[in-house]
Design a protein around this motif. Sequence first.
Motif, mmCIF file in Angstrom:
data_model
loop_
_atom_site.group_PDB
_atom_site.id
_atom_site.type_symbol
_atom_site.label_atom_id
_atom_site.label_comp_id
_atom_site.label_asym_id
_atom_site.label_seq_id
_atom_site.Cartn_x
_atom_site.Cartn_y
_atom_site.Cartn_z
ATOM 1 N N LYS A 83 0.809 -1.215 0.000
ATOM 2 C CA LYS A 83 0.000 0.000 0.000
ATOM 3 C C LYS A 83 0.847 1.271 0.000
ATOM 4 C CE LYS A 83 -3.958 -2.157 2.202
ATOM 5 N NZ LYS A 83 -4.811 -2.221 3.368
ATOM 6 N N LEU A 84 2.162 1.117 -0.037
ATOM 7 C CA LEU A 84 3.043 2.280 -0.042
ATOM 8 C C LEU A 84 3.061 2.928 -1.418
ATOM 9 C CD1 LEU A 84 6.115 0.867 1.910
ATOM 10 C CD2 LEU A 84 4.341 2.380 2.774
ATOM 11 N N GLN A 85 3.319 4.220 -1.426
ATOM 12 C CA GLN A 85 3.445 4.941 -2.688
ATOM 13 C C GLN A 85 4.727 4.476 -3.378
ATOM 14 O OE1 GLN A 85 3.565 9.160 -2.212
ATOM 15 N NE2 GLN A 85 3.660 9.562 -4.386
ATOM 16 N N LYS A 86 4.590 3.957 -4.559
ATOM 17 C CA LYS A 86 5.721 3.385 -5.285
ATOM 18 C C LYS A 86 6.352 4.462 -6.178
ATOM 19 C CE LYS A 86 3.711 -1.233 -5.217
ATOM 20 N NZ LYS A 86 2.704 -1.004 -4.241
ATOM 21 N N ASP A 87 7.168 5.298 -5.551
ATOM 22 C CA ASP A 87 7.800 6.383 -6.298
ATOM 23 C C ASP A 87 9.300 6.171 -6.487
ATOM 24 O OD1 ASP A 87 8.692 6.832 -3.745
ATOM 25 O OD2 ASP A 87 7.948 8.872 -3.591
ATOM 26 N N GLY A 88 9.771 4.958 -6.221
ATOM 27 C CA GLY A 88 11.176 4.636 -6.445
ATOM 28 C C GLY A 88 12.100 4.970 -5.292
ATOM 29 N N ARG A 89 11.555 5.523 -4.225
ATOM 30 C CA ARG A 89 12.382 5.852 -3.060
ATOM 31 C C ARG A 89 12.519 4.641 -2.149
ATOM 32 N NH1 ARG A 89 10.567 9.453 0.648
ATOM 33 N NH2 ARG A 89 8.437 8.996 0.025
ATOM 34 N N VAL A 90 13.630 4.589 -1.424
ATOM 35 C CA VAL A 90 13.837 3.546 -0.429
ATOM 36 C C VAL A 90 13.078 3.944 0.833
ATOM 37 C CG1 VAL A 90 15.526 2.322 0.980
ATOM 38 C CG2 VAL A 90 16.107 2.977 -1.367
ATOM 39 N N VAL A 91 12.133 3.096 1.230
ATOM 40 C CA VAL A 91 11.342 3.313 2.443
ATOM 41 C C VAL A 91 11.262 1.999 3.207
ATOM 42 C CG1 VAL A 91 9.961 5.213 1.483
ATOM 43 C CG2 VAL A 91 9.187 2.863 1.205
ATOM 44 N N ILE B 224 17.522 5.063 3.381
ATOM 45 C CA ILE B 224 16.177 5.635 3.449
ATOM 46 C C ILE B 224 16.134 6.987 2.725
ATOM 47 C CG2 ILE B 224 14.407 6.591 5.012
ATOM 48 C CD1 ILE B 224 14.466 3.566 5.110
ATOM 49 N N GLY B 225 15.157 7.094 1.830
ATOM 50 C CA GLY B 225 14.952 8.339 1.098
ATOM 51 C C GLY B 225 15.700 8.427 -0.223
ATOM 52 N N LYS B 226 16.638 7.530 -0.444
ATOM 53 C CA LYS B 226 17.405 7.542 -1.688
ATOM 54 C C LYS B 226 16.617 6.828 -2.785
ATOM 55 C CE LYS B 226 21.190 9.357 0.144
ATOM 56 N NZ LYS B 226 20.811 9.817 1.437
ATOM 57 N N ARG B 227 17.109 6.961 -4.032
ATOM 58 C CA ARG B 227 16.433 6.373 -5.180
ATOM 59 C C ARG B 227 17.368 5.457 -5.951
ATOM 60 N NH1 ARG B 227 11.665 8.965 -6.254
ATOM 61 N NH2 ARG B 227 11.367 10.951 -5.248
ATOM 62 N N GLU B 228 16.768 4.674 -6.847
ATOM 63 C CA GLU B 228 17.536 3.800 -7.723
ATOM 64 C C GLU B 228 18.561 4.637 -8.500
ATOM 65 O OE1 GLU B 228 16.388 1.043 -11.481
ATOM 66 O OE2 GLU B 228 15.133 0.798 -9.693
ATOM 67 N N GLY B 229 19.816 4.151 -8.538
ATOM 68 C CA GLY B 229 20.887 4.863 -9.232
ATOM 69 C C GLY B 229 21.718 5.746 -8.322
ATOM 70 N N ASP B 230 21.203 6.066 -7.120
ATOM 71 C CA ASP B 230 21.956 6.891 -6.175
ATOM 72 C C ASP B 230 23.114 6.109 -5.582
ATOM 73 O OD1 ASP B 230 20.160 8.926 -6.584
ATOM 74 O OD2 ASP B 230 19.176 8.766 -4.620
ATOM 75 N N LYS C 59 20.563 -13.427 8.274
ATOM 76 C CA LYS C 59 20.627 -14.677 7.507
ATOM 77 C C LYS C 59 19.602 -14.684 6.368
ATOM 78 C CE LYS C 59 22.106 -17.258 11.524
ATOM 79 N NZ LYS C 59 21.627 -18.100 12.611
ATOM 80 N N GLU C 60 18.505 -13.961 6.554
ATOM 81 C CA GLU C 60 17.466 -13.857 5.528
ATOM 82 C C GLU C 60 17.559 -12.534 4.769
ATOM 83 O OE1 GLU C 60 13.531 -14.662 6.951
ATOM 84 O OE2 GLU C 60 14.213 -16.336 8.187
ATOM 85 N N ASN C 61 18.670 -11.816 4.955
ATOM 86 C CA ASN C 61 18.905 -10.508 4.326
ATOM 87 C C ASN C 61 17.830 -9.490 4.689
ATOM 88 O OD1 ASN C 61 21.260 -11.408 3.246
ATOM 89 N ND2 ASN C 61 20.475 -11.684 1.189
ATOM 90 N N LYS C 62 17.371 -9.556 5.927
ATOM 91 C CA LYS C 62 16.425 -8.576 6.455
ATOM 92 C C LYS C 62 17.176 -7.733 7.477
ATOM 93 C CE LYS C 62 12.294 -11.383 5.880
ATOM 94 N NZ LYS C 62 11.118 -11.939 6.550
ATOM 95 N N ILE C 63 17.295 -6.438 7.192
ATOM 96 C CA ILE C 63 18.033 -5.561 8.091
ATOM 97 C C ILE C 63 17.085 -4.581 8.770
ATOM 98 C CG2 ILE C 63 20.222 -5.774 6.863
ATOM 99 C CD1 ILE C 63 19.630 -3.009 5.592
ATOM 100 N N SER C 64 17.450 -4.206 9.985
ATOM 101 C CA SER C 64 16.642 -3.286 10.772
ATOM 102 C C SER C 64 16.659 -1.893 10.148
ATOM 103 C CB SER C 64 17.181 -3.209 12.193
ATOM 104 O OG SER C 64 16.591 -2.119 12.887
ATOM 105 N N VAL C 65 15.520 -1.236 10.208
ATOM 106 C CA VAL C 65 15.404 0.133 9.729
ATOM 107 C C VAL C 65 16.345 1.046 10.518
ATOM 108 C CG1 VAL C 65 13.478 0.752 11.256
ATOM 109 C CG2 VAL C 65 13.722 1.889 9.039
ATOM 110 N N ASN C 66 16.773 0.612 11.697
ATOM 111 C CA ASN C 66 17.672 1.401 12.534
ATOM 112 C C ASN C 66 19.144 1.083 12.309
ATOM 113 O OD1 ASN C 66 15.588 2.820 13.902
ATOM 114 N ND2 ASN C 66 15.153 0.958 15.032
ATOM 115 N N SER C 67 19.450 0.141 11.417
ATOM 116 C CA SER C 67 20.844 -0.208 11.145
ATOM 117 C C SER C 67 21.511 0.918 10.347
ATOM 118 C CB SER C 67 20.921 -1.525 10.365
ATOM 119 O OG SER C 67 20.414 -1.344 9.056
ATOM 120 N N PRO C 68 22.834 1.027 10.444
ATOM 121 C CA PRO C 68 23.529 2.089 9.702
ATOM 122 C C PRO C 68 23.280 2.045 8.190
ATOM 123 C CG PRO C 68 24.998 1.102 11.315
ATOM 124 C CD PRO C 68 23.743 0.273 11.301
ATOM 125 N N ILE C 69 23.264 0.854 7.618
ATOM 126 C CA ILE C 69 23.063 0.763 6.171
ATOM 127 C C ILE C 69 21.650 1.192 5.786
ATOM 128 C CG2 ILE C 69 22.415 -1.674 6.063
ATOM 129 C CD1 ILE C 69 24.216 -1.839 3.546
#
Length: 158
Positions: free
Chosen positions: A79-87, A131-137, A116-126
């Motif tokens: 249901k998120l707005q699919k505008d190409g941003r990382v959210v 967050i907020g960046k786009r494809e190609g950035d 192990k499942e390549n799921k990282i916390s939204v609070n992790s440094p990476i």
Amino acid sequence: MSKVPLTEKGAQQLREELQELKTVVRPRVVAAIAEARAHGDLKENAEYHAAREEQGFVEGRIRDLEHQLAHAQIIDVNKLQKDGRVVFGVTVDLVNMDTDGEVSYQIVGDLEADIKENKISVNSPIARALIGKREGDEVQVQAPSGVVIYEIAAVCYK
């Protein structure tokens, strides 16, 4: 207490674990305690003490899961707005600019993070860097070994 973000899939997994604990594990532990009681003297009954200890762990986990679900902010990625941003909730394909190595991470809440499942916390440094960046950035991430530069190859809303 503030709300903790959780994907719909993560919330469903927690609900399933809670249901399993309440309907399968808890009754099994209660039956084990009853059986151990039937063996007599409780002071020297190792089976009884082990079953009571397991009961404590199960009841603690049930309380923990109920608390987590009560304080979760469930976010449906579809249901998120699919505008190409990382959210929150998206899967990001990254290319390490130094090694050309590729990796894919889904950004999830702390409760469902599992490297192990390549799921990282939204609070992790990476994730915070993404967050907020786009494809190609290009994104710089401070890692223990130094700064790592990634290019965002794809952002998938799944």
